[in-house]
Design an enzyme around this catalytic site. Structure first.
Site, PDB file in Angstrom:
ATOM      1  N   GLY A  11       0.816  -1.448  -0.002  1.00 20.03           N
ATOM      2  CA  GLY A  11       0.049   0.068  -0.003  1.00 20.03           C
ATOM      3  C   GLY A  11       0.781   1.279   0.076  1.00 20.03           C
ATOM      4  O   GLY A  11       0.155   2.331   0.652  1.00 20.03           O
ATOM      5  N   ARG A  64     -15.368 -15.576  -8.631  1.00 14.88           N
ATOM      6  CA  ARG A  64     -14.953 -14.134  -8.937  1.00 14.88           C
ATOM      7  C   ARG A  64     -16.342 -13.236  -9.027  1.00 14.88           C
ATOM      8  O   ARG A  64     -16.608 -12.187  -8.479  1.00 14.88           O
ATOM      9  CB  ARG A  64     -14.140 -13.966 -10.322  1.00 14.88           C
ATOM     10  CG  ARG A  64     -13.900 -12.578 -10.553  1.00 14.88           C
ATOM     11  CD  ARG A  64     -12.839 -12.353 -11.598  1.00 14.88           C
ATOM     12  NE  ARG A  64     -13.467 -12.398 -12.910  1.00 14.88           N
ATOM     13  CZ  ARG A  64     -12.936 -12.276 -14.115  1.00 14.88           C
ATOM     14  NH1 ARG A  64     -11.308 -11.948 -13.941  1.00 14.88           N
ATOM     15  NH2 ARG A  64     -13.254 -12.037 -15.119  1.00 14.88           N
ATOM     16  N   HIS A 108       0.750   1.149 -13.285  1.00 11.89           N
ATOM     17  CA  HIS A 108       1.188   0.073 -13.567  1.00 11.89           C
ATOM     18  C   HIS A 108       3.071   0.362 -13.837  1.00 11.89           C
ATOM     19  O   HIS A 108       3.298   1.333 -14.345  1.00 11.89           O
ATOM     20  CB  HIS A 108       0.788  -0.448 -14.852  1.00 11.89           C
ATOM     21  CG  HIS A 108       1.420  -1.842 -15.503  1.00 11.89           C
ATOM     22  ND1 HIS A 108       1.221  -3.212 -14.703  1.00 11.89           N
ATOM     23  CD2 HIS A 108       2.402  -2.126 -16.303  1.00 11.89           C
ATOM     24  CE1 HIS A 108       2.185  -4.042 -15.364  1.00 11.89           C
ATOM     25  NE2 HIS A 108       2.695  -3.512 -16.232  1.00 11.89           N
TER      26      HIS A 108
HETATM   27  C1  GRF Z   1       3.414  -0.901  -7.568  1.00 12.34           C
HETATM   28  O1  GRF Z   1       4.451  -1.241  -8.206  1.00 12.34           O
HETATM   29  C2  GRF Z   1       2.098  -0.825  -8.659  1.00 12.34           C
HETATM   30  O2  GRF Z   1       2.669  -0.131  -9.954  1.00 12.34           O
HETATM   31  C3  GRF Z   1       1.681  -2.230  -8.918  1.00 12.34           C
HETATM   32  O3  GRF Z   1       1.862  -2.806  -7.682  1.00 12.34           O
HETATM   33  C4  GRF Z   1       2.793  -2.267  -6.734  1.00 12.34           C
HETATM   34  C5  GRF Z   1       1.847  -1.799  -5.585  1.00 12.34           C
HETATM   35  O4  GRF Z   1       2.847  -1.289  -4.823  1.00 12.34           O
HETATM   36  N1  GRF Z   1       0.490  -2.243  -9.720  1.00 12.34           N
HETATM   37  P1  GRF Z   1       2.123  -0.787  -3.188  1.00 12.34           P
HETATM   38  O5  GRF Z   1       1.439  -1.706  -2.839  1.00 12.34           O
HETATM   39  O6  GRF Z   1       1.372   0.636  -3.730  1.00 12.34           O
HETATM   40  O7  GRF Z   1       3.471  -0.468  -2.556  1.00 12.34           O
END
Ligand code: GRF
Length: 200
Positions: A11, A64, A108
């Site tokens: 998070g 789901r 992403h």
């Molecule tokens: C991040 O690298 C985000 O781009 C990807 O998952 C990761 C999440 O990291 N979708 P965090 O939980 O926000 O630290």
């Protein structure tokens, strides 16, 4: 904008959004945080900031669809106007996407359309690219395939490991996601089909 965030993991992006909101830099209201993982660090961070949380634990559902129905009701209950995925590790299904009529954003850790899906940073290293980065995009029915809002490049260095490049990209993610949400909340993101224009 009443905003909900879904996250599966530690998070840190959620935290960046909470921090930006608390400092007055983000004109949204984070009304709810949800996770498919009971032990997600994201839930703890939300609780520490006094944001109500909800768990949609995958193995509590037969399929789901059931899980997504609960997420839909949760969005309705909270009158959510914007949904942010921040490290949410499940793809939202076509039925969910058809029933939800609010913008959904995702971050992403690659320059899409390169390296969608899991382990984007590892994919970039293995491919041998010299530049990677991160992308904030609208979510559609595909995997990391929706219209792109913002992207920023990050260099890949010869000595990089998956950990070091992930770390460098993550620092940019925190800033880029906050900026994209800010622009959207200010009505400065205009979408026409796949094209997204940032209004000045
Ligand atoms: C991040 O690298 C985000 O781009 C990807 O998952 C990761 C999440 O990291 N979708 P965090 O939980 O926000 O630290």
């Amino acid at each position: 904008m009443r905003t909900a965030i879904l996250a599966s993991g530690r998070g840190s992006n959620l935290q960046a959004l909470i921090d930006a909101h608390q400092s007055g830099a983000l004109p949204i209201e984070i009304v709810a945080v949800g996770s498919d993982q009971l032990r997600a660090g994201a839930l703890k961070r939300a609780e520490e900031s006094g944001i109500p949380t909800r768990v949609f634990q995958t193995n509590h559902y037969r399929n789901r669809r059931g899980q997504e129905e609960d997420i839909l009701s949760w969005l309705k209950e909270n009158q959510v106007e914007l949904l942010l995925l921040a490290g949410y590790m499940k793809v939202l299904g076509p039925q969910f996407m058809r029933q939800v009529h609010i913008p959904i954003l995702n971050i992403h850790p690659s320059l899409l359309p390169a390296f969608p899906g899991l382990h984007a940073q590892r994919q970039a290293l293995e491919y041998g690219v010299k530049v990677s980065g991160c992308t904030v995009h609208f979510v559609d029915e595909g995997l990391d395939s929706g219209p792109i809002i913002l992207q920023e490049a990050v260099p890949v260095l010869p000595e990089d490991t998956e950990e070091s490049i992930s770390h460098r990209i993550l620092a940019v993610e925190h800033r880029l996601y906050t900026e994209a949400v800010r622009l959207l909340a200010l009505g400065k993101v205009e979408r026409t089909g796949r094209q997204v224009k940032i209004l000045q």
